[in-house]
Design a protein around this motif. Structure first.
Motif, short mmCIF file in Angstrom:
data_model
loop_
_atom_site.label_atom_id
_atom_site.label_comp_id
_atom_site.label_asym_id
_atom_site.label_seq_id
_atom_site.Cartn_x
_atom_site.Cartn_y
_atom_site.Cartn_z
N ASP A 71 27.84 47.25 31.86
CA ASP A 71 28.84 46.75 30.91
C ASP A 71 29.20 47.82 29.88
O ASP A 71 30.36 47.97 29.51
N GLU A 74 31.41 50.42 31.52
CA GLU A 74 32.78 49.91 31.69
C GLU A 74 33.53 49.91 30.37
O GLU A 74 34.73 50.24 30.34
N LEU A 78 37.04 51.96 29.54
CA LEU A 78 38.25 51.40 28.92
C LEU A 78 38.64 52.18 27.67
O LEU A 78 39.83 52.41 27.42
N GLU A 110 35.15 48.50 40.71
CA GLU A 110 34.82 47.17 40.19
C GLU A 110 35.88 46.70 39.20
O GLU A 110 36.27 45.53 39.21
N LEU A 111 36.33 47.60 38.35
CA LEU A 111 37.41 47.25 37.41
C LEU A 111 38.69 46.91 38.16
O LEU A 111 39.42 46.01 37.77
N ARG A 114 38.44 43.45 39.64
CA ARG A 114 38.63 42.42 38.61
C ARG A 114 40.04 42.45 38.03
O ARG A 114 40.30 41.81 37.01
N MET A 116 41.63 44.72 36.43
CA MET A 116 41.81 45.39 35.15
C MET A 116 42.46 46.75 35.36
O MET A 116 42.91 47.37 34.40
N ALA A 117 42.45 47.23 36.61
CA ALA A 117 43.04 48.52 36.93
C ALA A 117 43.74 48.42 38.28
O ALA A 117 43.44 47.54 39.09
N TYR A 129 43.42 55.87 38.66
CA TYR A 129 43.25 54.47 38.28
C TYR A 129 44.09 54.23 37.03
O TYR A 129 43.93 54.89 36.02
N PHE A 131 45.38 51.62 34.13
CA PHE A 131 45.01 50.42 33.38
C PHE A 131 46.26 49.90 32.68
O PHE A 131 46.65 50.40 31.63
#
Length: 149
Positions: A71, A74, A78, A110-111, A114, A116-117, A129, A131
């Motif tokens: 976490d 990650e 970000l 993983e992002l 989910r 997010m990217a 990637y 965002f």
């Protein structure tokens, strides 16, 4: 299985000694309490430790520690994305966070999973990637209610 048996035996020994302690003539004398600590307290602590290890208390803590580490990484990704205009490569993440490139790719994927990217590719084959939310953070001041015209 050895931890379970050892833990139960040590706790049984501690209980046996404690029952004997209750039968002493002066149970609250300093030397009696000290002897109780050594003869019953240490086996009870050892037995409790063995039982905790047998039932996986340490594994749960270690699993939570690894989850917290991921976490944190990650969140750092970000933050990095904000500094790099919402676009990152695995090499940038690996270099700045001092992690292996494979871990950086895994975290970025993983992002992406989910949502997010998103992943883009350059003409030379470099994976970038993107965002979306990070790229458009500057627009948050112009936000309005969903029902406003």
């Amino acid at each position: 299985m050895g931890r379970l048996v050892g833990g139960v035996v040590l706790l049984a020994l501690a209980l046996f000694v404690f029952v004997g302690f209750l039968r002493t003539s002066d149970p609250f004398a300093l030397r009696t309490l000290f002897a109780l600590f050594i003869a019953a307290g240490l086996p009870a602590a050892g037995g409790s430790f063995l039982l905790a290890r047998h039932f996986g208390v340490g594994r749960r803590i270690e699993g939570r520690r690894e989850e917290l580490r991921r976490d944190t990484l990650e969140a750092e990704i970000l933050t990095m994305a904000g500094r790099h205009g919402g676009r990152l490569t695995a090499v940038e993440v690996a270099g700045e966070l001092a992690v292996p490139t494979t871990l950086a790719e895994e975290l970025l994927n993983e992002l992406m999973a989910r949502e997010m990217a998103e992943i883009e590719i350059t003409d030379s084959g470099l994976l970038v990637y993107t965002f979306h939310d990070v790229r458009h953070l500057s627009e948050k001041e112009t936000a309005r209610g969903l029902l406003e015209p």
